[in-house]
Write a protein that holds these residues in place. Sequence first.
Motif, PDB file in Angstrom:
ATOM      1  N   THR A 278      -8.331  -8.438  -7.448  1.00  0.00           N
ATOM      2  CA  THR A 278      -8.070  -7.327  -6.527  1.00  0.00           C
ATOM      3  C   THR A 278      -9.346  -6.527  -6.345  1.00  0.00           C
ATOM      4  O   THR A 278      -9.991  -6.141  -7.333  1.00  0.00           O
ATOM      5  CB  THR A 278      -6.953  -6.410  -7.066  1.00  0.00           C
ATOM      6  N   PHE A 279      -9.717  -6.292  -5.086  1.00  0.00           N
ATOM      7  CA  PHE A 279     -10.901  -5.486  -4.752  1.00  0.00           C
ATOM      8  C   PHE A 279     -10.428  -4.099  -4.321  1.00  0.00           C
ATOM      9  O   PHE A 279      -9.508  -3.974  -3.508  1.00  0.00           O
ATOM     10  CB  PHE A 279     -11.698  -6.129  -3.620  1.00  0.00           C
ATOM     11  N   TYR A 280     -11.097  -3.059  -4.862  1.00  0.00           N
ATOM     12  CA  TYR A 280     -10.748  -1.674  -4.549  1.00  0.00           C
ATOM     13  C   TYR A 280     -11.948  -0.953  -3.940  1.00  0.00           C
ATOM     14  O   TYR A 280     -13.095  -1.184  -4.334  1.00  0.00           O
ATOM     15  CB  TYR A 280     -10.355  -0.911  -5.820  1.00  0.00           C
ATOM     16  N   ARG A 281     -11.651  -0.052  -3.005  1.00  0.00           N
ATOM     17  CA  ARG A 281     -12.637   0.907  -2.510  1.00  0.00           C
ATOM     18  C   ARG A 281     -12.038   2.292  -2.646  1.00  0.00           C
ATOM     19  O   ARG A 281     -10.988   2.581  -2.067  1.00  0.00           O
ATOM     20  CB  ARG A 281     -12.988   0.654  -1.044  1.00  0.00           C
ATOM     21  N   GLU A 282     -12.673   3.148  -3.459  1.00  0.00           N
ATOM     22  CA  GLU A 282     -12.192   4.515  -3.685  1.00  0.00           C
ATOM     23  C   GLU A 282     -10.708   4.529  -4.068  1.00  0.00           C
ATOM     24  O   GLU A 282      -9.947   5.381  -3.624  1.00  0.00           O
ATOM     25  CB  GLU A 282     -12.424   5.377  -2.440  1.00  0.00           C
ATOM     26  N   GLY A 283     -10.278   3.549  -4.852  1.00  0.00           N
ATOM     27  CA  GLY A 283      -8.905   3.523  -5.335  1.00  0.00           C
ATOM     28  C   GLY A 283      -7.905   2.822  -4.444  1.00  0.00           C
ATOM     29  O   GLY A 283      -6.767   2.611  -4.843  1.00  0.00           O
ATOM     30  N   SER A 284      -8.306   2.450  -3.235  1.00  0.00           N
ATOM     31  CA  SER A 284      -7.396   1.767  -2.311  1.00  0.00           C
ATOM     32  C   SER A 284      -7.666   0.267  -2.329  1.00  0.00           C
ATOM     33  O   SER A 284      -8.822  -0.161  -2.344  1.00  0.00           O
ATOM     34  CB  SER A 284      -7.573   2.291  -0.885  1.00  0.00           C
ATOM     35  N   VAL A 285      -6.593  -0.520  -2.306  1.00  0.00           N
ATOM     36  CA  VAL A 285      -6.723  -1.965  -2.331  1.00  0.00           C
ATOM     37  C   VAL A 285      -7.302  -2.462  -1.006  1.00  0.00           C
ATOM     38  O   VAL A 285      -6.800  -2.133   0.065  1.00  0.00           O
ATOM     39  CB  VAL A 285      -5.354  -2.641  -2.596  1.00  0.00           C
TER      40      VAL A 285
END
Length: 199
Positions: A118-125
């Motif tokens: 799973t890749f996250y940016r600023e906590g969002s998937v």
Amino acid sequence: MEPMWERFLTGDRIILSCDAGRELRSVRYTWIVNNTIKEFRGKTYTIEAAGKEHDGEHRCQTSTSTQTTPYSNSILVRVSAPDSIMRIEPEPEPLWCEQTLKLSCHCNYSIQHEFIYTFYREGSVMAEIRTRNKSVSFQKERVTFEDTGQYRCQVQIVNYPDGPVYTSAYIRVDVRERPLTLQVDPRLQRDGNPITLNC
């Protein structure tokens, strides 16, 4: 709690909000963190950089000169260091507007399994990828300034849905203004023909 993560990494920003269900005047907020009382004027308790001291159970309570509410439900905050078997790498560096960002996630887990990355940016998937590979990549096309931020990846073993989730450290991705470029029109010139230079 915001963001609603199961696990925070050291350095994460966590916001806890206390809601008494009604507006009270001259209200005092009391926060109980692992049975230690902390008092704040506002209804939010912001942890700017989470550490091991923030790991544990959090509750709140409000009071005025005439009444005190019961304790709220408790929220468990789990704070730990990133896992050494995980790493995330961005490319290219530097990254310009309109370019493609490639994020690679690597897991050095010793046993062969099927994984969910799973890749996250600023906590969002951003993406979930199911594979047996120890490395996986995700691409974000035509990035903008809004894609600047903190990125991380995590992996879970498919056969053990209640098992451990391994998380990489954060990497910061900065999207920059494209530097000056010179364009020549037409691209192929012939002797005597006019050309246009665009800077």
